[in-house]
Design an enzyme around this catalytic site. Structure first.
Site, PDB file in Angstrom:
ATOM      1  N   HIS A  49       5.327  -8.375 -59.088  1.00  7.85           N
ATOM      2  CA  HIS A  49       5.004  -8.201 -57.682  1.00  7.85           C
ATOM      3  C   HIS A  49       3.908  -7.149 -57.646  1.00  7.85           C
ATOM      4  CE1 HIS A  49       9.216  -9.794 -57.016  1.00  7.85           C
ATOM      5  NE2 HIS A  49       8.402 -10.662 -56.448  1.00  7.85           N
ATOM      6  N   ASP A  52       5.285  -3.873 -58.316  1.00  7.45           N
ATOM      7  CA  ASP A  52       5.806  -3.640 -59.672  1.00  7.45           C
ATOM      8  C   ASP A  52       4.656  -3.094 -60.515  1.00  7.45           C
ATOM      9  OD1 ASP A  52       8.368  -4.887 -59.290  1.00  7.45           O
ATOM     10  OD2 ASP A  52       7.470  -6.863 -59.610  1.00  7.45           O
TER      11      ASP A  52
HETATM   12  C1  XLS Z   1      12.552 -15.328 -54.968  1.00  7.60           C
HETATM   13  C2  XLS Z   1      11.453 -15.523 -55.827  1.00  7.60           C
HETATM   14  C3  XLS Z   1      10.540 -14.341 -56.057  1.00  7.60           C
HETATM   15  C4  XLS Z   1       9.187 -14.862 -56.407  1.00  7.60           C
HETATM   16  C5  XLS Z   1       8.114 -13.890 -56.656  1.00  7.60           C
HETATM   17  O1  XLS Z   1      13.420 -16.192 -54.837  1.00  7.60           O
HETATM   18  O2  XLS Z   1      11.908 -16.035 -57.049  1.00  7.60           O
HETATM   19  O3  XLS Z   1      11.048 -13.542 -57.037  1.00  7.60           O
HETATM   20  O4  XLS Z   1       9.334 -15.701 -57.506  1.00  7.60           O
HETATM   21  O5  XLS Z   1       7.780 -13.268 -55.502  1.00  7.60           O
END
Ligand code: XLS
Ligand code: MG
Length: 344
Positions: A49, A52
């Protein structure tokens, strides 16, 4: 047979076990420590993210963000790791309560766009071109609160701004039918691809298919993947498993339905997924019951299951399968596949 698969996960996949009803049950593992764990766990790619990659974005200047992202890139290089994608975390800020790009408040929509641009800047600094949009709050709790035509147009406008902001980035929409919202505007692969087609540069908009999200929509993940592959739109995947229509469980790959997992591996392998550098992401979470010292077993287990299912998929007797199909003897085919997965 087809090539080798490369695996990724995000730092959020090693987590403390907090859920909606209770607090953390495992110790926090620092981000840098997590990065150090990747290679030993069998992974060489990292999904991020935006925050992150560069924590606490709020209040940081563009040059500060760029320099922090550059130093992360250096650390990844030193560790032999590669970033796969960056996703704007648009669901935690108070300005995204009613959605980001589809919020009814123009100031909130503006925030979502600005945050997405920052995400693109970070993506570029990490030396990659892929942005994932999980449209978490782009939906509604009650239908009357938003207009679904306007919402679709706003999503298109937002993606257009991002595509225009940088000529090289590619955007993968990650569909999910619900949670946290009651109804999401882009619930399935078909919606995600169709949304991309409304944008200024459809060639730069693809999909990230998460197994659990497809299952929550009542769909078969391998068929969703096949649909995206037929459109050359499957640019990343989030493999995991899901026990029916419940909260998003992110269970270890194959842990609920081995045959469903087998078919995902099979469709990916038979169509050379990865030949353009696509990664296999494992968006899995440890069970809350898991103790600290085994807080990464869900990742290695998922990887092991992928590889075992790949072996199973590559060792089917295709002449036998073809003859069952020619005879329309699908009962025999059914039994053959089940026994094959069981190693019999
Ligand atoms: C949520 C998602 C999230 C995305 C990335 O369900 O998996 O983690 O993959 O933002
Ligand atoms: Mg996901």
């Amino acid at each position: 047979m087809a090539g080798k698969f490369r695996f990724t996960f995000g730092p959020w996949n090693i987590h403390e076990g907090a859920d909606v009803f209770g607090p953390a049950v495992r110790k926090t593992i620092e981000f840098e420590k997590k990065l150090e764990m990747y290679k030993n766990l069998g992974f060489s790619g990292v999904q991020f993210h935006d925050d992150d990659a560069v924590p606490v974005l709020e209040g940081k200047s563009a040059s500060q963000i760029a320099s922090e992202a550059r130093s992360l890139k250096q650390r990844l290089d030193d560790m032999g790791l590669k970033a796969e994608f960056v996703a704007p975390r648009l669901w935690e800020d108070s300005r995204t309560i009613d959605g980001g790009y589809t919020s009814n408040d123009p100031a909130c929509r503006k925030y979502a766009i600005e945050r997405s641009k920052i995400c693109i800047d970070i993506t570029k600094e990490l030396g990659i071109d892929l942005v994932v949009l999980w449209l978490a709050r782009e939906g509604s709790y009650i239908r009357e609160s938003k207009d679904s035509v306007v919402a679709t147009e706003r999503l298109v406008d937002a993606i257009n701004v991002m595509l225009g902001y940088d000529p090289d980035i590619r955007i993968c929409v990650e569909p999910k039918p619900n949670e946290p919202m009651d109804h999401a505007y882009i619930p399935t692969t078909g919606h995600a691809i169709a949304l991309g087609m409304l944008t200024d540069d459809a060639d730069r908009v693809g999909v990230n298919i998460e197994s659990a999200h497809a299952i929550l929509a009542g769909l078969d993940p391998s068929d969703e993947m096949g649909f995206a592959l037929a459109h050359n739109k499957l640019w990343t995947v989030h493999l995991n498993d899901q026990n029916g229509l419940k909260f998003d469980q992110d269970k270890s790959f194959g842990s609920v339905d081995l045959r469903r997992a087998f078919n995902q591996v099979r469709i990916l392998d038979r169509h050379d997924y990865g030949k353009n550098g696509e990664w296999v992401g494992l968006d899995v979470k440890a069970m809350r019951t898991q103790k600290d010292e085994k807080a990464t077993a869900h990742l290695t287990n998922s990887l092991e299951m992928f590889n075992l299912l790949l072996k199973a998929s590559r060792s089917t007797d295709d002449a036998k399968i073809d003859s069952f199909i020619a005879e329309r003897n699908y009962e025999a085919l059914d039994l053959y596949i089940m026994k094959h997965i069981m190693g019999r």
